[in-house]
Enzyme design. Sequence first.
Site, mmCIF file in Angstrom:
data_model
loop_
_atom_site.group_PDB
_atom_site.id
_atom_site.type_symbol
_atom_site.label_atom_id
_atom_site.label_comp_id
_atom_site.label_asym_id
_atom_site.label_seq_id
_atom_site.Cartn_x
_atom_site.Cartn_y
_atom_site.Cartn_z
ATOM 1 N N CYS A 27 35.766 38.103 37.854
ATOM 2 C CA CYS A 27 36.942 38.489 37.062
ATOM 3 C C CYS A 27 37.961 39.248 37.919
ATOM 4 C CB CYS A 27 36.461 39.340 35.886
ATOM 5 S SG CYS A 27 37.753 40.222 35.000
ATOM 6 N N CYS B 276 38.924 42.707 36.619
ATOM 7 C CA CYS B 276 37.771 43.611 36.820
ATOM 8 C C CYS B 276 37.759 44.119 38.255
ATOM 9 C CB CYS B 276 36.450 42.885 36.528
ATOM 10 S SG CYS B 276 36.298 42.282 34.837
#
Length: 154
Positions: free
Chosen positions: A75, A78
């Site tokens: 991600c 993230c």
Amino acid sequence: MKKILFLLLTVFTVSTACSHTPKSSVEVAQAEGSKVIHLTEAEFLQKVYDYKKNPDEWVFAGDKPAIVDFYATWCGPCRQVAPILEELAKEYDGKIVIYKIDTDKEQGLAAAFGIRSIPTILFIPQQGKPQVAQGALPKEELKKAIDEFLLGGK
């Protein structure tokens, strides 16, 4: 003599490899110089909240306010938040604890919390119910949540 030496070396290698004690996520984080602690579901149940024992009532197990970052290694947002959380973990060392949960490895835990979007960040005060934020929050917003919600303006 060579056979005996080889045999002793093999036994020593196998015995030292087998006697290795697995390290907890806290020990791994400390060894790597990180203040952010990666948790498994079992560690989460012990250190944060045992939702299996208390499914209807939030009972925080920690001794300091905490942040839990639900993330995945693939991600992008993230990965943007990760270094910010590392900085905050160092800035607020001793005041709060920052945990990370890999949603790919801990799918049951992510499902139990209804995590459908990552990053999802759970802010857990010492007393009271947690609050949830989704998305890659900037450092200023994270600091504001820590200062106002987790630490109560302390």
